[in-house]
Design a protein around this motif. Structure first.
Motif, short mmCIF file in Angstrom:
data_model
loop_
_atom_site.label_atom_id
_atom_site.label_comp_id
_atom_site.label_asym_id
_atom_site.label_seq_id
_atom_site.Cartn_x
_atom_site.Cartn_y
_atom_site.Cartn_z
N LEU A 1 -18.06 -2.90 19.79
CA LEU A 1 -18.05 -3.40 21.22
C LEU A 1 -18.09 -4.66 21.46
O LEU A 1 -17.15 -5.08 22.45
N MET A 2 -18.73 -5.55 20.92
CA MET A 2 -18.89 -6.75 21.06
C MET A 2 -17.49 -7.59 20.78
O MET A 2 -17.06 -8.30 21.37
N ASN A 3 -16.93 -7.14 19.60
CA ASN A 3 -15.76 -7.64 19.18
C ASN A 3 -14.44 -7.15 20.27
O ASN A 3 -13.44 -7.97 20.43
N TYR B 1 -13.20 -12.57 12.96
CA TYR B 1 -13.59 -13.85 13.41
C TYR B 1 -12.46 -14.72 13.15
O TYR B 1 -12.55 -16.08 13.51
N GLY B 2 -11.25 -14.40 12.75
CA GLY B 2 -10.05 -15.24 12.71
C GLY B 2 -9.26 -15.55 14.10
O GLY B 2 -9.88 -14.96 15.18
N THR B 3 -8.18 -16.28 14.06
CA THR B 3 -7.82 -16.48 15.28
C THR B 3 -6.44 -15.95 15.64
O THR B 3 -5.74 -16.11 16.47
N ASP B 4 -5.94 -14.88 14.64
CA ASP B 4 -4.64 -14.07 14.94
C ASP B 4 -4.91 -12.85 15.64
O ASP B 4 -5.77 -11.81 15.05
N ASP B 5 -4.57 -12.95 16.90
CA ASP B 5 -4.88 -11.81 17.69
C ASP B 5 -4.33 -10.53 17.32
O ASP B 5 -4.90 -9.51 17.49
N ALA B 6 -2.94 -10.32 16.53
CA ALA B 6 -2.52 -9.47 16.13
C ALA B 6 -3.26 -8.69 15.02
O ALA B 6 -3.58 -7.45 15.07
N THR C 1 -5.32 -5.15 15.24
CA THR C 1 -5.09 -4.16 14.29
C THR C 1 -6.53 -3.67 13.73
O THR C 1 -6.80 -2.22 13.37
N ALA C 2 -7.36 -4.72 13.24
CA ALA C 2 -8.80 -4.27 12.59
C ALA C 2 -9.48 -3.61 13.71
O ALA C 2 -10.28 -2.56 13.44
N LEU C 3 -9.20 -3.91 15.01
CA LEU C 3 -10.26 -3.15 15.89
C LEU C 3 -9.55 -1.78 16.16
O LEU C 3 -10.43 -0.82 16.47
N TYR C 4 -8.28 -1.75 16.44
CA TYR C 4 -7.86 -0.40 16.41
C TYR C 4 -8.34 0.52 15.42
O TYR C 4 -8.78 1.80 15.45
N VAL C 5 -8.19 0.19 14.06
CA VAL C 5 -8.73 1.15 12.83
C VAL C 5 -10.24 1.35 12.98
O VAL C 5 -10.64 2.37 12.91
N LEU C 6 -10.76 0.27 13.30
CA LEU C 6 -12.57 0.52 13.62
C LEU C 6 -12.73 1.50 14.70
O LEU C 6 -13.57 2.42 14.42
N THR C 7 -11.99 1.46 15.83
CA THR C 7 -12.36 2.50 16.97
C THR C 7 -11.90 3.73 16.44
O THR C 7 -12.39 4.65 16.88
#
Length: 885
Positions: free
Chosen positions: A588-590, A659-664, A668-674
């Motif tokens: 959620l923080m991310n 923690y990187g700068t690439d929004d895409a 993607t990582a947050l999509y998979v996480l959720t």
């Protein structure tokens, strides 16, 4: 659901559970409707007694049921968990009598009507306590349909069944041997008698043969019943006694003549081959008495004292009379022998008083015609026991069943609908009180007895759905799907529901009987007041939360087996709840950092494909486990997936992208996480409903509540065998590095270079996984090679399935520091060995010290020598390292 605030830093079940349960209830999520477009699924709750307080057995039983009903609800069934409570005749009456005693009253002081007023008042005051406690556990029953075994509808069903069975000749009244509790002062069915092995005696008593110097010797464990003997019996083919058949013997102490009869019931080889026959006080003797038209002489009162037919022993307690009779027989020289004898003694299941078999006029159900179709229903597979082995208990009981004594000498319960004409004594069984007898008389009195509590419980699967009326609920939800219960009431309740359903509905009451064991303490003992080892589930819920308790009762537990309760297990599951909470907070923080940007899956990395595939595989396996009622196995798989694969592996693997700068990439990582977490929470929801709802509400979701969301199904397109195999190779390699570091006690802060040598077809796999080795294996850099050329000479190596890993030793340890530590350890071990060798070389010590002390010193020497060998080996290795540096 209520509007979500930002998620709390830590999980506090007390702030979540009551609030969520209230919302679920208010929104009607537990309610099931008749819906012809959906398949019904129904469980009837084993109704807890209104006297009850939630104990671990209830918690286990209801957790299992709630898991199943929540799962089925999410699968789209019209899922009804029908709740209710049982009036519990004996238990409740005992409680009320105890309460009256505190006021200096007896139930006779109040009279029947006054006593029943107090009983209903007690029910109103305490009857809902167990229901409120079940709610604390998270039980998602349809409380709008709650029933009580003595409510108007259930009572009408009881009367209807009694009348129908009576009219078919399956209920009758008669003098039979019944199990009598002198303390509760009521009859008990065979199922209500518990047997316990006790130390007793065989008293061998001589009965003089009339007009003869002969005696016959009988043996008994209950000499007080001899006062009611009406014969002695021998086997008709026993040559020793053929000459006595037809003669009489003198009953000692009573000086009454009783006949010697011949009956094949007697075992010639047992004892003396002569048995005393007491038709009023033994079930087998009663049958013998019936065959030989013997008189029935009952010598005991209902309270266990001796009556007027007991002669000079009248008024004595049965055990007091036993002592007096034995002493009198000794004085007369008729007590030939006393021998110790261990035997099973029947006790009342409520108060543990020794049960007395006595002859009494009672109401009975003729069982054989009812048992036969009930046996066939299980044998043919229409009803299935899980585990199957419990069918043996069922068959054994049903195939050897005796007629069921259903009358109880109590006031609280369903009063028997039998009425007696005050003029001619005619018995009328009817649904309503009769107004006129065939003799013309109009005054009747109703039978004083009530029915066995289990008589109404036997009708529970259909009486609760509206029978004897042909209701919409009954047509839609009956037969129910599964009954969840303990193995201890298979004959009390399960068997009786089966034959009742078949008799009155012409259909089985349920398809599956899921049997669980009992909850024991950590030492394997049954929980009891006498041992003081009972554990209050409400205290556990208050301290750890309902979810932690539920998970502790299901994980590691399998159908039919007893389980041990460990506080450590509850703490571990509380920690699991905290683990999920913290993982969700991290996600959620991310998500907040995305500042509302939509989560769109871009290019999936291997870790993404792996976790999505693993989640889908989990969904399939868990559904398969639940279909087989492997609830504990399903829960363990979800636990392992969330803790290990999702939290400990995947979250750590995606952190560099988050923690990187690439929004895409971050999106993607947050999509998979959720996606994975939301669906894993759905799988976990039936097992841990509160925390899953709370977290699901904070995550991006569709719909009002997780409990009415759809159950996850396997998406075959997301299964990826290749990704799973490749990630398994990467994870094996990382584990191997971690193991080396742990064995060499390398601090986490110390980084080391990794050299990975693999076949050409695998190099790209490990090259793309460099970042995982840096993040999860403490790698300072990762070199990928296809050969072993130019490897460091002093490298530590390990081989896994697809790669050989080399780590320069100097990267792992500080040579000077490690050598200093080893030499210090060597010095300490030399001192210890010198001390222990000194002791063992001292002859006085070896000779005079206790053998255990000497052995302890020898064990120490062996341990220190092993440690020394290991240290010397490590020193040699370090010196070798120094030589090649």
């Amino acid at each position: 659901m209520s509007e979500k605030q930002s998620i709390a830093k830590t999980y506090d079940p007390k702030l979540v559970e009551d609030r969520l349960y209230k919302e679920w209830e208010e929104k009607g999520y537990f309610h099931a409707e008749v819906d012809e477009n959906r398949e019904p699924f129904c469980i009837v709750i084993p109704p807890p007694n209104i006297t009850g307080q939630l104990h671990m057995g209830h918690a286990l039983d209801n957790t299992w049921q709630d898991i199943i009903i929540r799962w089925k609800r999410m699968q789209g069934y019209s899922a009804l968990w029908l709740p209710g409570t049982d009036h519990a005749s004996i238990a409740t009456e005992v409680k009320i009598v105890e309460k009256l005693a505190e006021e200096g009253l007896t139930k006779n002081d109040l009279g029947r009507d006054g006593f029943l007023e107090r009983a209903w008042e007690w029910k109103r005051q305490y009857g809902s306590r167990i229901v409120d406690q079940l709610k604390k556990l998270g039980s998602s029953c349809d409380w709008a349909r709650e029933r009580f075994t003595m409510d108007e509808g259930c009572s009408r069903a009881v009367t209807e069944v009694f009348v129908r069975l009576y009219e078919k000749g399956l209920i009758y009244q008669g003098d039979r041997i019944i199990n009598w509790c002198p303390d509760c002062k009521t009859a008990l069915s065979d199922a209500e008698v518990e047997y316990e092995e006790r130390q007793g005696y065989f008293w061998h008593i001589a009965y003089p043969v009339k007009d003869s110097s002969e005696y016959v010797v009988v043996a008994t464990t209950r000499p007080e019943t001899m006062l009611g003997d009406t014969a002695v019996a021998v086997h008709p083919d026993d040559e020793r006694y053929k000459h006595l058949i037809g003669k009489t013997v003198i009953l000692p102490l009573m000086n009454r003549e009783i006949p010697v009869i011949a009956d094949t019931y007697v075992e010639r080889e047992f004892g003396t081959g002569v048995v005393k026959i007491t038709p009023a006080h033994d079930p087998n003797d009663f049958e013998v008495g019936q065959r030989h038209q013997l008189p029935v002489v009952r010598v005991m009162n209902d309270d266990g004292t001796m009556n007027e037919l007991a002669g000079k022993y009248e008024g004595m307690d049965r055990y007091e009379a036993r002592k007096a009779i034995v002493e009198d027989l000794k004085e007369l020289g008729l007590l030939r022998k006393t021998e110790e004898h261990k035997h099973n003694v029947g006790e009342c299941y409520r108060c543990s008083t020794v049960v007395e078999p006595i002859v009494s006029k009672q109401w009975f159900v003729k069982m054989k015609p009812l048992a036969e179709p009930a046996i066939e229903a299980v044998r043919s597979g229409r009803i299935r026991f899980v585990p199957e082995r419990f069918e043996k208990i069922y068959f054994n009981w049903m195939e050897n069943i005796r007629d069921w004594c259903i009358s109880r000498q109590l006031w609280w319960g369903h009063r028997i609908p039998a009425y007696y004409c005050d003029s001619c004594g005619e018995t009328i069984v009817s649904r309503e009180a009769p107004t006129k007898c065939k003799c013309g008389h109009e005054h009747f009195h109703q039978d004083e007895d009530v029915l066995d509590t289990w008589f109404s419980s036997a009708l529970w699967p259909f009486s609760t759905l509206g029978w004897p009326d042909d209701t919409e609920d009954l047509r839609y939800f009956y037969p129910t799907n599964v009954l969840v219960t303990g193995y201890d009431i298979i004959f009390f309740w399960v068997a009786r529901m089966i034959f009742s359903g078949l008799e009155h509905m012409k259909e089985i009451p349920f398809r599956d009987v899921l049997i669980h064991g009992i909850v024991r303490d950590s030492q394997g003992r049954k929980m009891s007041k006498s041992l003081g080892n009972g554990i209050d589930p409400l205290e556990i819920i208050d301290k750890y939360g309902a979810d932690a308790l539920r998970l502790s009762l299901i994980m590691g537990n399998s159908p039919g087996n007893d389980m041990r309760f460990y506080y450590e297990k509850v703490e571990a599951n509380r920690n699991f709840a905290n683990k999920i909470w913290n993982a969700t907070r991290f996600i959620l923080m991310n998500l907040e950092n995305m500042q509302g940007k939509p989560l769109v899956p871009g290019r999936l990395e291997i870790a993404d494909k792996w976790i999505i595939s693993r989640y889908n595989r989990l969904a399939g396996e868990v559904t398969d486990n639940l279909n087989k009622y492997e609830l504990g196995l399903a829960a363990q798989k979800i636990y392992d997936f969330i803790w290990d694969e999702f939290c400990d592996w995947y979250i750590e693997m995606v952190k560099p992208r988050l923690y990187g700068t690439d929004d895409a990439e971050r999106g993607t990582a947050l999509y998979v996480l959720t996606y994975v977490l939301s669906n894993a929470l759905k799988l976990l929801h039936p097992f841990a409903p509160f925390i899953t709802e709370e977290l699901w509400q904070h995550l991006p979701h569709e719909g009002e509540s997780i409990m009415i969301s759809s159950w996850p199904e396997v998406n075959a397109a997301e299964l990826d065998d290749a990704a799973e195999a490749e990630m398994a190779a990467i994870m094996d390699a990382i584990r191997a590095v971690r193991n080396i570091r742990a064995e060499m006690d390398v601090p986490p802060s110390r980084k080391a270079k990794l050299i990975l040598v693999s076949e050409p077809e695998n190099t790209s796999l490990f090259r793309n996984a460099r970042i995982y080795f840096e993040k999860l294996a403490g790698a300072s850099e990762v070199e990928i090679k296809e050969d072993k050329d130019n490897l460091p000479p002093n490298a530590v190596s390990v081989v896994t399935g697809k790669v050989q890993i080399f780590i320069p030793l100097e990267d792992l340890i500080d040579y000077e520091k490690e050598m200093e530590r080893l030499l210090k350890e060597k010095e300490n071990l030399e001192k210890e060995l010198e001390r222990v060798n000194g002791k063992l070389s001292n002859e006085n010590f070896v000779k005079k010290a206790p053998p255990a002390v000497v052995q302890e010193e020898r064990n120490k020497k062996e341990k220190y020598q092993t440690m020394m060998d290991k240290v010397l080996e490590q020193i040699a290795g370090m010196e070798k390292l120094k030589a090649v540096r």
